[in-house]
Design a protein around this motif. Sequence first.
Motif, PDB file in Angstrom:
ATOM      1  N   MET A   1      38.292  34.081  31.100  1.00  0.00           N
ATOM      2  CA  MET A   1      38.249  35.297  31.894  1.00  0.00           C
ATOM      3  C   MET A   1      39.463  36.169  31.563  1.00  0.00           C
ATOM      4  O   MET A   1      40.608  35.718  31.679  1.00  0.00           O
ATOM      5  CB  MET A   1      38.256  34.965  33.386  1.00  0.00           C
ATOM      6  N   GLN A   2      39.207  37.394  31.141  1.00  0.00           N
ATOM      7  CA  GLN A   2      40.302  38.312  30.869  1.00  0.00           C
ATOM      8  C   GLN A   2      40.684  39.039  32.150  1.00  0.00           C
ATOM      9  O   GLN A   2      39.827  39.526  32.893  1.00  0.00           O
ATOM     10  CB  GLN A   2      39.918  39.331  29.791  1.00  0.00           C
ATOM     11  N   LEU A   3      41.982  39.101  32.430  1.00  0.00           N
ATOM     12  CA  LEU A   3      42.481  39.765  33.623  1.00  0.00           C
ATOM     13  C   LEU A   3      42.615  41.258  33.348  1.00  0.00           C
ATOM     14  O   LEU A   3      43.272  41.669  32.388  1.00  0.00           O
ATOM     15  CB  LEU A   3      43.832  39.179  34.035  1.00  0.00           C
ATOM     16  N   ALA A   4      41.990  42.061  34.181  1.00  0.00           N
ATOM     17  CA  ALA A   4      41.973  43.507  33.975  1.00  0.00           C
ATOM     18  C   ALA A   4      43.364  44.112  34.139  1.00  0.00           C
ATOM     19  O   ALA A   4      44.082  43.793  35.081  1.00  0.00           O
ATOM     20  CB  ALA A   4      41.005  44.161  34.965  1.00  0.00           C
ATOM     21  N   LYS A   5      43.719  44.962  33.199  1.00  0.00           N
ATOM     22  CA  LYS A   5      44.959  45.747  33.248  1.00  0.00           C
ATOM     23  C   LYS A   5      46.220  44.881  33.329  1.00  0.00           C
ATOM     24  O   LYS A   5      47.234  45.274  33.899  1.00  0.00           O
ATOM     25  CB  LYS A   5      44.911  46.743  34.415  1.00  0.00           C
ATOM     26  N   HIS A   6      46.145  43.682  32.754  1.00  0.00           N
ATOM     27  CA  HIS A   6      47.310  42.805  32.670  1.00  0.00           C
ATOM     28  C   HIS A   6      47.818  42.797  31.237  1.00  0.00           C
ATOM     29  O   HIS A   6      47.041  42.671  30.290  1.00  0.00           O
ATOM     30  CB  HIS A   6      46.954  41.379  33.082  1.00  0.00           C
ATOM     31  N   ALA A   7      49.126  42.906  31.085  1.00  0.00           N
ATOM     32  CA  ALA A   7      49.753  42.798  29.773  1.00  0.00           C
ATOM     33  C   ALA A   7      49.987  41.315  29.446  1.00  0.00           C
ATOM     34  O   ALA A   7      49.689  40.432  30.256  1.00  0.00           O
ATOM     35  CB  ALA A   7      51.064  43.572  29.753  1.00  0.00           C
ATOM     36  N   ALA A   8      50.540  41.053  28.280  1.00  0.00           N
ATOM     37  CA  ALA A   8      50.838  39.681  27.864  1.00  0.00           C
ATOM     38  C   ALA A   8      52.159  39.242  28.486  1.00  0.00           C
ATOM     39  O   ALA A   8      53.150  38.966  27.797  1.00  0.00           O
ATOM     40  CB  ALA A   8      50.901  39.598  26.341  1.00  0.00           C
ATOM     41  N   PHE A   9      52.174  39.188  29.830  1.00  0.00           N
ATOM     42  CA  PHE A   9      53.378  38.831  30.563  1.00  0.00           C
ATOM     43  C   PHE A   9      53.904  37.469  30.122  1.00  0.00           C
ATOM     44  O   PHE A   9      53.154  36.586  29.738  1.00  0.00           O
ATOM     45  CB  PHE A   9      53.097  38.777  32.067  1.00  0.00           C
ATOM     46  N   HIS A  10      55.221  37.305  30.215  1.00  0.00           N
ATOM     47  CA  HIS A  10      55.886  36.020  29.959  1.00  0.00           C
ATOM     48  C   HIS A  10      55.624  35.493  28.553  1.00  0.00           C
ATOM     49  O   HIS A  10      55.427  34.293  28.342  1.00  0.00           O
ATOM     50  CB  HIS A  10      55.450  34.980  31.005  1.00  0.00           C
ATOM     51  N   THR A  11      55.613  36.391  27.583  1.00  0.00           N
ATOM     52  CA  THR A  11      55.472  35.997  26.179  1.00  0.00           C
ATOM     53  C   THR A  11      56.437  36.821  25.321  1.00  0.00           C
ATOM     54  O   THR A  11      56.926  37.871  25.766  1.00  0.00           O
ATOM     55  CB  THR A  11      54.039  36.236  25.660  1.00  0.00           C
TER      56      THR A  11
ATOM     57  N   GLY B   1      51.579  51.985  27.617  1.00  0.00           N
ATOM     58  CA  GLY B   1      51.175  51.403  26.341  1.00  0.00           C
ATOM     59  C   GLY B   1      50.951  49.913  26.495  1.00  0.00           C
ATOM     60  O   GLY B   1      51.632  49.106  25.863  1.00  0.00           O
ATOM     61  N   LEU B   2      49.997  49.538  27.348  1.00  0.00           N
ATOM     62  CA  LEU B   2      49.753  48.150  27.729  1.00  0.00           C
ATOM     63  C   LEU B   2      49.809  47.231  26.503  1.00  0.00           C
ATOM     64  O   LEU B   2      49.105  47.439  25.519  1.00  0.00           O
ATOM     65  CB  LEU B   2      48.386  48.049  28.406  1.00  0.00           C
ATOM     66  N   ILE B   3      50.663  46.210  26.595  1.00  0.00           N
ATOM     67  CA  ILE B   3      50.896  45.309  25.478  1.00  0.00           C
ATOM     68  C   ILE B   3      50.019  44.076  25.629  1.00  0.00           C
ATOM     69  O   ILE B   3      50.228  43.237  26.501  1.00  0.00           O
ATOM     70  CB  ILE B   3      52.385  44.893  25.418  1.00  0.00           C
ATOM     71  N   GLY B   4      48.993  43.969  24.779  1.00  0.00           N
ATOM     72  CA  GLY B   4      48.146  42.792  24.792  1.00  0.00           C
ATOM     73  C   GLY B   4      47.427  42.600  26.105  1.00  0.00           C
ATOM     74  O   GLY B   4      47.081  43.554  26.809  1.00  0.00           O
ATOM     75  N   GLY B   5      47.180  41.332  26.460  1.00  0.00           N
ATOM     76  CA  GLY B   5      46.470  41.023  27.686  1.00  0.00           C
ATOM     77  C   GLY B   5      46.614  39.564  28.038  1.00  0.00           C
ATOM     78  O   GLY B   5      47.362  38.817  27.407  1.00  0.00           O
ATOM     79  N   GLN B   6      45.880  39.142  29.078  1.00  0.00           N
ATOM     80  CA  GLN B   6      45.920  37.762  29.536  1.00  0.00           C
ATOM     81  C   GLN B   6      44.505  37.221  29.702  1.00  0.00           C
ATOM     82  O   GLN B   6      43.614  37.923  30.193  1.00  0.00           O
ATOM     83  CB  GLN B   6      46.652  37.647  30.883  1.00  0.00           C
ATOM     84  N   LEU B   7      44.322  35.977  29.305  1.00  0.00           N
ATOM     85  CA  LEU B   7      43.080  35.234  29.521  1.00  0.00           C
ATOM     86  C   LEU B   7      43.379  34.016  30.394  1.00  0.00           C
ATOM     87  O   LEU B   7      44.435  33.381  30.250  1.00  0.00           O
ATOM     88  CB  LEU B   7      42.506  34.722  28.204  1.00  0.00           C
TER      89      LEU B   7
END
Length: 350
Positions: free
Chosen positions: A205-215, A130-136
Amino acid sequence: MKQTAVVICPGRGSYSRDELGYLARYHTDKRELLDAVDDYRRQRDQVTVTDLDALPRFSPNQHGVGENASALIYACALADYADIDRDQFEIVAVTGNSMGWYLALAAASALEQASAIALVNTMGSMMQEGLIGGQLVYPVVDAEWRPNPAAKTALFEQIGQVNRLSGCEAYLSIDLGGLVVIGANVAGIEALKATLPPVQDIYPMQLAKHAAFHTPLLRGVKERAREQFQAELFGRPQLPLIDGRGHIWQPWATDTAALYDYTLGHQVVEPFNFSAAIEVAIKEFAPDRLILLGPGSGLGAPIGQELVKQHWLGLEDKQGFKERQERDPFLLAMGLEAQRKRVVSGQWRD
């Protein structure tokens, strides 16, 4: 005479198309390490890292998903760490970026191998479910890697404006040299992509298959991880460890309960300051070299950008860094064949 080195462990995204076959190219002799990872994954009906590495073509849906990417990167990086010529280099400290913190814990023996494999594999799986958000990713330096304070101010003003929109959440995720990584929910990601000025036809740039790590969006992951892993798994590191705040965990002064709290607390839900880790690495340990473990060498630019920011070795810009790397490389990336040979073969041995 040995040269001193700080070792840097890579994070998510470092095993990409060009790295396919990395284990087969360099590490067929590391059967004990690879078997331990493969056996752990077989017991959980997961594809082994050996089989993933041996696939005929790279697939983002196989190699890029959290539970597979994390294990692959762990196996490659720790195998590279074992290949460093200890007759040539004295390792004086270890650090890493984001997921690389878990690898640094393993390299410094703060986690035993079985515990490190379990932590890396489990956190990768949790991040993917359930990938949470993403990273730019967005730059805050100019084309020559010189800091651009105005760009950084404008970026954070835009993040603030997005957070005032209904349903949007966006946070600093990683301070990555001349780049800022933003972690956000889906609405926040879309708002930032729509409003941030394009740079070099690449960013944002959005990182593919990355969640909102460190948030704070990963509070649930933090809680689940602390239910699954106990502080007793952590030991004192055998080498100084530099974390994602720039804090140094010394072998004889580490409170293992505090190390656990940081790793499965602050590190999961608060920003990871890789720039600070590199600044501390060079200023506190003054190493002869930095050694970046593979797979890949994508952290080379952020490390170079931080060296330029600190004017380390008299570096003033990107061109100066490139010239230094060609003449007498301070940063040795084991994912690059020519630099790898210097780390493994002992070409600098006096």
